[in-house]
Design an enzyme around this catalytic site. Structure first.
Site, PDB file in Angstrom:
ATOM      1  N   GLY A  20      -5.670  -4.366  15.832  1.00  0.00           N
ATOM      2  CA  GLY A  20      -4.643  -5.285  16.340  1.00  0.00           C
ATOM      3  C   GLY A  20      -3.498  -4.498  16.967  1.00  0.00           C
ATOM      4  N   HIS A  21      -3.055  -3.444  16.281  1.00  0.00           N
ATOM      5  CA  HIS A  21      -1.986  -2.600  16.838  1.00  0.00           C
ATOM      6  C   HIS A  21      -2.473  -1.908  18.115  1.00  0.00           C
ATOM      7  CE1 HIS A  21      -0.794  -2.635  12.451  1.00  0.00           C
ATOM      8  NE2 HIS A  21       0.329  -2.994  13.027  1.00  0.00           N
TER       9      HIS A  21
ATOM     10  N   ASP B 165       2.260 -12.629  13.824  1.00  0.00           N
ATOM     11  CA  ASP B 165       3.541 -12.892  13.145  1.00  0.00           C
ATOM     12  C   ASP B 165       4.358 -13.774  14.087  1.00  0.00           C
ATOM     13  OD1 ASP B 165       3.198 -11.267  10.735  1.00  0.00           O
ATOM     14  OD2 ASP B 165       3.100  -9.602  12.136  1.00  0.00           O
TER      15      ASP B 165
ATOM     16  N   LEU C 137      -6.677  -9.677  11.947  1.00  0.00           N
ATOM     17  CA  LEU C 137      -6.445  -8.319  11.441  1.00  0.00           C
ATOM     18  C   LEU C 137      -5.015  -8.220  10.906  1.00  0.00           C
ATOM     19  CD1 LEU C 137      -8.144  -5.850  13.945  1.00  0.00           C
ATOM     20  CD2 LEU C 137      -9.136  -7.231  12.143  1.00  0.00           C
TER      21      LEU C 137
ATOM     22  N   SER D 289      -2.553  -5.421   8.190  1.00  0.00           N
ATOM     23  CA  SER D 289      -2.525  -4.240   7.317  1.00  0.00           C
ATOM     24  C   SER D 289      -2.742  -4.647   5.864  1.00  0.00           C
ATOM     25  CB  SER D 289      -1.186  -3.521   7.451  1.00  0.00           C
ATOM     26  OG  SER D 289      -0.976  -3.210   8.806  1.00  0.00           O
ATOM     27  N   ARG D 290      -2.412  -5.901   5.543  1.00  0.00           N
ATOM     28  CA  ARG D 290      -2.542  -6.353   4.143  1.00  0.00           C
ATOM     29  C   ARG D 290      -3.976  -6.736   3.782  1.00  0.00           C
ATOM     30  NH1 ARG D 290       3.042  -8.400   5.167  1.00  0.00           N
ATOM     31  NH2 ARG D 290       4.354  -7.272   3.686  1.00  0.00           N
TER      32      ARG D 290
END
Ligand code: PAF
Length: 293
Positions: free
Chosen positions: A40-41, A157, A191, A193-194
């Site tokens: 995603g990043h 987000d 996706l 990070s968590r």
């Protein structure tokens, strides 16, 4: 193989690295992150590279204590700088800015912070009081240090994206803010990070958020109530997803008019706990009306 990004640990190093680009009139692209980088990043970086039109792209990696509440996952938030640098090298990032907490907040918590206003009191802001004050304060500080022309944030987000746009508008920050599409696993899970906190069973249950959103999208032509009903039915069929909220708003997170005309754009937003992991997701809706069917 590219040489990889240059790592800047201090504001001074960052400023020195970017001064040439600025004096050459090149656009600076920026992707703020908290690290633990995933595909995603990587997609945000690709968007930033395109929008920077050949100018340098900076990725910041900073787990911002100011946006974590008491009892949240600040301490266990994954910190994976080596792996993150590899992702950045693969994506052709020019500069990684990875400052310490002392570098970003030299005198401790800043006295002056960004007040995010009413949009920060709903949804995530209601459940995580102070979260968006912390997010907008660090984004404002990072904008001040990087001074980007364009900054890319993920649509995942969504409330953060809307609030950053609002801050840039209300405080005349002169940064172009781009919202990049959410990247998903093949089964639809967004996706994050968590996601790495999820065990195998929870990982499977977590797709419930996406399935609920997809049900809402597929029934939005019958209106908001039908869409919400379809999403809730999907969640009932999926054990292990403990819902915090499921709402449909206008694209700016405001209330929709009572009887929105067909073709009205809206946003469905969901937050839930799977085990101890809190996940959020959202999707655009194009509303119709039951009586028009
Ligand atoms: O989305 C994030 O990773 C963070 O909230 C951000 C924008 C980097 C600010 O800390």
């Amino acid at each position: 193989m590219t040489a990889g990004p240059v790592l800047a640990r201090t504001r001074g190093e960052l400023a020195a690295l970017l001064s040439d680009a600025r004096s050459g009139g090149r656009r600076v692209g920026f992707v703020p992150t908290m690290g633990a980088l995933h595909d995603g990043h990587a997609s945000l970086v690709r968007v930033a590279k395109e929008r920077a039109e050949g100018g340098p792209v900076v990725v910041s990696i900073f787990v911002n204590p100011l946006q974590f509440g008491p009892g949240e996952d600040l301490d266990r938030y994954p910190r994976t700088l080596e792996a993150d640098l590899e992702v950045c090298a693969r994506e052709g990032v020019d500069v990684v800015f990875a400052p310490s907490v002392e570098e970003v907040y030299p005198g401790g918590e800043p006295q002056v912070m960004v007040r995010p206003g009413p949009l920060a009191k709903v949804l995530e802001g209601k459940i995580r009081p102070g979260h968006f004050r912390g997010v907008l304060t660090v984004v404002a500080k990072l904008f001040g240090l990087v001074r980007p022309d364009v900054a890319v944030f993920g649509q995942k987000d969504y409330q953060q994206l809307v609030l950053v746009r609002r801050m840039v508008l209300d405080l005349n920050m002169g940064v172009e803010v781009v919202g990049a599409e959410t990247v998903r696993e093949t089964d639809g899970l967004a996706l994050s990070s968590r996601n790495r906190y999820l065990d195998a069973e929870q990982r499977q249950q977590a797709t419930g958020l996406y399935l609920a959103l997809r049900a809402a999208q597929e029934t939005a032509e019958y209106g908001v109530d039908v869409a919400l009903g379809a999403a809730r039915a999907e969640l009932r069929a999926q054990p292990g997803v403990d819902l915090d909220y499921l709402v449909v708003t206008d694209p700016e997170l405001g209330q929709l008019p009572p009887d929105p005309p067909s073709g009205t754009e809206a946003r469905a937003l969901i937050a839930a706990r799977v085990g101890t992991t809190r996940l959020i997701d959202n999707a655009p809706l194009l509303l119709g009306r039951l009586e028009d069917r």
